[in-house]
Design a protein around this motif. Structure first.
Motif, mmCIF file in Angstrom:
data_model
loop_
_atom_site.group_PDB
_atom_site.id
_atom_site.type_symbol
_atom_site.label_atom_id
_atom_site.label_comp_id
_atom_site.label_asym_id
_atom_site.label_seq_id
_atom_site.Cartn_x
_atom_site.Cartn_y
_atom_site.Cartn_z
ATOM 1 N N SER A 37 1.094 4.054 -2.918
ATOM 2 C CA SER A 37 0.726 5.455 -2.705
ATOM 3 C C SER A 37 1.874 6.389 -3.077
ATOM 4 C CB SER A 37 0.220 5.693 -1.279
ATOM 5 O OG SER A 37 1.290 5.636 -0.382
ATOM 6 N N LYS A 85 0.676 7.095 -6.580
ATOM 7 C CA LYS A 85 -0.161 8.096 -5.902
ATOM 8 C C LYS A 85 -1.561 7.527 -5.628
ATOM 9 C CE LYS A 85 3.028 11.315 -6.989
ATOM 10 N NZ LYS A 85 4.171 10.758 -6.255
ATOM 11 N N ASP A 86 -1.625 6.226 -5.356
ATOM 12 C CA ASP A 86 -2.917 5.567 -5.210
ATOM 13 C C ASP A 86 -2.732 4.246 -4.457
ATOM 14 O OD1 ASP A 86 -5.378 4.392 -5.432
ATOM 15 O OD2 ASP A 86 -5.426 4.359 -7.628
ATOM 16 N N ALA A 87 -3.095 4.238 -3.166
ATOM 17 C CA ALA A 87 -2.868 3.066 -2.326
ATOM 18 C C ALA A 87 -3.665 1.848 -2.799
ATOM 19 C CB ALA A 87 -3.214 3.384 -0.874
ATOM 20 N N SER A 88 -4.742 2.089 -3.563
ATOM 21 C CA SER A 88 -5.560 0.958 -4.007
ATOM 22 C C SER A 88 -4.858 0.152 -5.110
ATOM 23 C CB SER A 88 -6.922 1.446 -4.499
ATOM 24 O OG SER A 88 -6.772 2.155 -5.701
ATOM 25 N N GLU A 140 0.834 -1.208 0.000
ATOM 26 C CA GLU A 140 0.000 0.000 0.000
ATOM 27 C C GLU A 140 0.866 1.254 0.000
ATOM 28 O OE1 GLU A 140 -0.410 -2.558 2.029
ATOM 29 O OE2 GLU A 140 -2.363 -3.366 1.477
#
Lengths: 316, 280
Positions: free
Chosen positions: A230, A234-237, A226
Motif C-alpha cells: 500500500s 499504493k495498492d494493498a492487493s 500488505e
C-alpha cells in the motif's frame, strides 16, 4: 473449493476429496488399491507443490487459520506451565502469554504471542497484536528470569504491535524500545522462535535474542506485505508482489544471517501434522537450551553484542 | 520615474528572473511566503505562526554546534542494497535520486564538535533522504556516534526525524532497532548522557528504538511522534482521533517526554542540561 486448503493447494484438495469419497467402500480390494494409488499421488503432488513454494504462498501458510498457536504448544510441549499475569501498572494483555515453564529437566521463563482461533478467541487475544502493557509484562518476566537465572524462551506470532489510540497514549514506542534496551544486556540466555508471523517492531520487542529460530513456513518482516504494497504500490492487493521483494521467509533470512536456525515443518505445513510439528519444536528448544546452558554470562553477552552490532550491510 | 516604477521592475515582469526557483517557499501551516535567506536565519521556523519546518540534517548540526571545530564521523558509509529490492522503481535508483536531491550519502549525519565549548557528539536525521528512514547505514552511523561518545566520554545528542525503518532493506532495517538500542544501553552503562530530541516527524522503528531511549527526552513544538501512523490508527479503531493526537504537546501530557523546547532555544537548553549533569 475446499476451504481447508489454500488456493495453490487445490489440486491436492481434489485428490483428497476423491480419497475421502472412497473411504466408505474401501473394503473392496480393487478400491483399496485405487485408494493407495491416489494417496501416493496426493503425497507426490504435495511434495512437488511444496518444493517450490513462492514467498507469498509461504506467507499464507504462516498465517494459516489452522496453524498451531502459542497455547497449543504450551499444552502439548511443556511439562509444566504456571501463567503469570499483568504489567503491574495498567493491565494484563491477553495477546501475550507469560509464565514459568518446564520441558524435561529444563525450567525457563516463557513469553509468547497468541492470535486465537475462533472469533471470540481472536478478539480476546486481540489477534496477537500486543499493546504496551503486553511488552511491559514481558519485560517484567524477563527481569524475573534474569534474577533467578532462568533462560528465556519466546514465541513470536503477531501481525504487529497494536496500532490503537490507547496503545499510542501509553507509549507503544517506548515500550518496544525499552524491551530492546534491556534485552540487549540481559544476563540470561534468550531463545526466540517465530512460530508463524513475525510482524515488525511488535515481534522484535520479544525477539532480540542469542538464538533466533523460525519454523520453515513462517515469516519475519520489517513491514507486512500488505503494508509495503500500500505504500510502494499504493495498492494493498499487490501484497503478493511485495512479499517476494521483502525476503521475509526463513530461507532468505537464514541466508542473510538474520536468523540462526530453521525448524522443519511436516509435509504440507504444521497444520497437516501437529504432533510431528510439536516434536520438531520441542527437539529444537531442548537443543538450544542445552547448548546455551554451559555458556558463561560474559561470553553470552559478548556473542550477543557481536551479533547485534554485526547486523547490516554497507560499504565504506 | 515614480516610486512605483522604481519598485515595479523587481516585483513585476523581472521578478521571476530576480528570484530563481527555490529561493522562497510557503509555510505549510499558515501559507506565509518564506524567503530562503530568512528561513536559514530563523533555522526554518516560520516567523508568522512559529511552525517548525523540516530542516536538513547538515544545517541542523551546523547551527547547533559551535561554528568552529566541527568534524564529521563516518561520512562515506553507503547502502549496498542487500536485497536488490525493487518495487515500481529500483531501490538503487531511489537511493541515487535521494543522494542527488539532498547531497548526502544517507539519512543520518554524525558530527563531533563543541556546544558552547563543551565537547559533544551530535547526530541528526535528514528527513529529505527517503523520509529519514533507518537502514543499515543509519544504524551503523548511530553506533559509531555512540562509540565516539563513549571513547571520549562525551555526551551524545540525537535529533530524530524519520518515518521509521527503511523497508527496502527488509529485516536488515528492523535489526537496526536492536543494534541502536544496544548502543544506547552501552552508553548508559558507561554513564554517558544521551539526549534525544524528537522532531517532526519521529515514527515507527526509529521512535520504537533509539529515539525513545534518551536520558532526557526533548521534543520540538507540535512534532508528530508515535509508533503507528495516524492514518493506520484511524483505520484500525475506526473512530476520530483525539485533538492533537501524537503531537509533542499530547506526549508531554501523557508523560512520554520531559519537555518541549523551541528550536531557537535548543542550544541553550541542552547546554544547560548537560552542564547540570556535570558535563563540562
Amino acid at each position: 473449493m475446499n476451504l481447508n486448503y489454500l488456493d495453490f493447494e487445490q489440486p491436492i484438495a481434489e485428490l483428497e476429496d476423491k480419497i475421502e469419497a472412497l473411504e466408505s467402500v474401501k473394503d473392496d480390494a480393487d478400491i483399496a488399491k485405487e485408494m493407495d494409488s491416489l494417496k501416493l499421488k496426493s503425497e507426490l503432488l504435495t511434495k512437488k507443490i511444496f518444493a517450490s513454494l513462492s514467498d507469498w504462498q509461504i506467507s499464507q501458510l504462516a498465517r494459516h487459520p489452522q496453524r498451531l498457536y502459542t497455547l497449543d504448544y504450551i499444552e502439548n510441549i511443556f511439562d509444566e506451565f504456571t501463567e503469570l499475569h499483568g504489567d503491574r501498572t495498567f493491565s494484563n494483555d491477553h495477546s501475550l502469554i507469560g509464565g514459568i515453564a518446564k520441558i524435561d529437566e529444563f525450567n525457563f521463563m516463557f513469553i509468547g504471542q497468541q492470535k486465537g482461533r475462533s472469533t471470540k478467541e481472536k478478539i480476546f487475544h486481540n489477534f496477537g497484536m500486543t499493546r504496551p502493557e503486553g511488552y511491559r509484562k514481558a519485560l517484567r518476566l524477563m527481569k524475573l528470569a534474569e534474577k533467578f537465572s532462568l533462560p528465556i524462551i519466546s514465541f513470536i506470532d503477531t501481525p504487529g504491535a497494536y496500532p490503537g489510540i490507547g496503545a499510542e497514549e501509553r507509549g507503544q514506542s517506548e515500550a518496544i524500545a525499552r524491551n530492546l534496551f534491556e534485552m540487549s544486556t540481559l544476563k540470561t540466555p534468550i531463545i526466540a522462535t517465530v512460530i508463524g508471523e513475525g510482524g515488525s517492531g511488535g515481534a522484535l520487542a520479544i525477539g532480540l535474542s542469542d538464538t533466533t529460530m523460525m519454523f520453515a513456513y513462517s515469516i519475519y518482516s520489517v513491514i507486512s506485505p500488505e503494508g509495503c504494497a500500500s505504500i510502494l504500490y499504493k495498492d494493498a492487493s499487490k501484497a503478493n508482489i511485495a512479499a517476494e521483494s521483502l525476503k521475509m521467509t526463513s530461507k532468505h533470512l537464514k541466508k542473510n544471517k538474520l536468523i540462526d536456525k530453521i525448524i522443519p515443518e511436516p509435509l504440507g505445513g504444521i497444520h497437516r501434522d501437529p504432533e510431528k510439528s510439536c516434536n520438531f519444536l520441542k527437539k529444537a528448544l531442548i537443543r538450544e537450551l542445552k547448548s546455551l546452558q554451559g555458556v558463561s554470562i560474559e561470553e553470552l553477552l559478548r556473542e550477543r553484542h557481536k551479533k547485534l552490532l554485526g547486523f547490516g550491510r554497507f560499504s565504506e | 520615474m515614480s516610486w512605483l516604477e522604481k519598485i515595479l521592475p523587481s516585483i513585476g515582469k523581472n521578478a521571476k528572473k530576480n528570484i530563481p526557483e527555490g529561493l522562497w517557499s510557503k509555510c505549510p501551516e499558515c501559507s506565509r511566503v518564506l524567503y530562503q535567506e530568512e528561513l536559514e536565519r530563523l533555522s526554518y521556523v516560520c516567523p508568522k505562526c512559529d511552525h517548525h519546518l523540516i530542516i536538513s540534517a547538515r544545517r541542523r548540526l551546523k547551527n547547533f554546534l559551535d561554528v568552529e571545530h566541527q568534524f564529521e564521523i563516518a561520512p562515506n558509509i553507503q547502502s549496498v542494497d542487500p536485497l536488490k529490492f525493487k518495487d515500481q522503481k529500483k531501490y538503487k535508483d531511489r537511493y541515487i535520486d535521494a543522494q542527488k536531491k539532498t547531497k548526502e550519502k544517507d539519512a543520518l549525519i554524525v558530527k563531533k564538535g563543541l556546544l558552547k565549548g563543551m565537547p559533544i557528539v551530535a547526530a541528526a536525521f535528514d528527513f529529505n533522504f527517503m523520509g529519514g528512514s533507518m537502514g543499515s547505514v543509519v544504524g551503523e552511523k548511530f553506533v559509531r556516534a555512540a562509540d565516539s561518545a563513549i571513547e571520549n566520554s562525551n555526551p551524545l545528542v540525537c535529533f530524530s526525524a524519520s518515518g521509521g525503518a527503511r523497508m527496502q532493506e527488509g529485516l536488515f532495517s528492523l535489526m537496526q532497532m536492536s543494534k541502536t538500542s544496544l548502543a544506547v544501553k552501552l552508553m548508559a552503562d558507561k554513564k554517558i548522557p544521551f539526549i534525544s530530541v524528537l522532531t517532526d516527524p519521529t515514527m515507527g522503528g526509529v521512535s520504537a528504538s533509539l529515539a525513545m531511549l534518551g536520558d532526557i527526552q526533548i521534543a520540538e513544538p507540535k512534532a508528530r511522534i508515535g509508533f503507528a501512523g495516524a492514518r493506520v490508527v484511524e483505520q484500525t479503531v475506526n473512530e476520530k482521533l483525539p485533538e492533537g493526537f501524537q503531537r509533542s504537546e499530547f506526549l508531554l501530557e501523557k508523560g512520554a517526554i520531559d519537555m518541549i523546547v523551541h528550536r531557537s532555544e535548543l542550544r541553550n537548553k541542552i547546554f544547560q542540561i548537560l552542564s547540570a549533569l556535570n558535563y563540562k
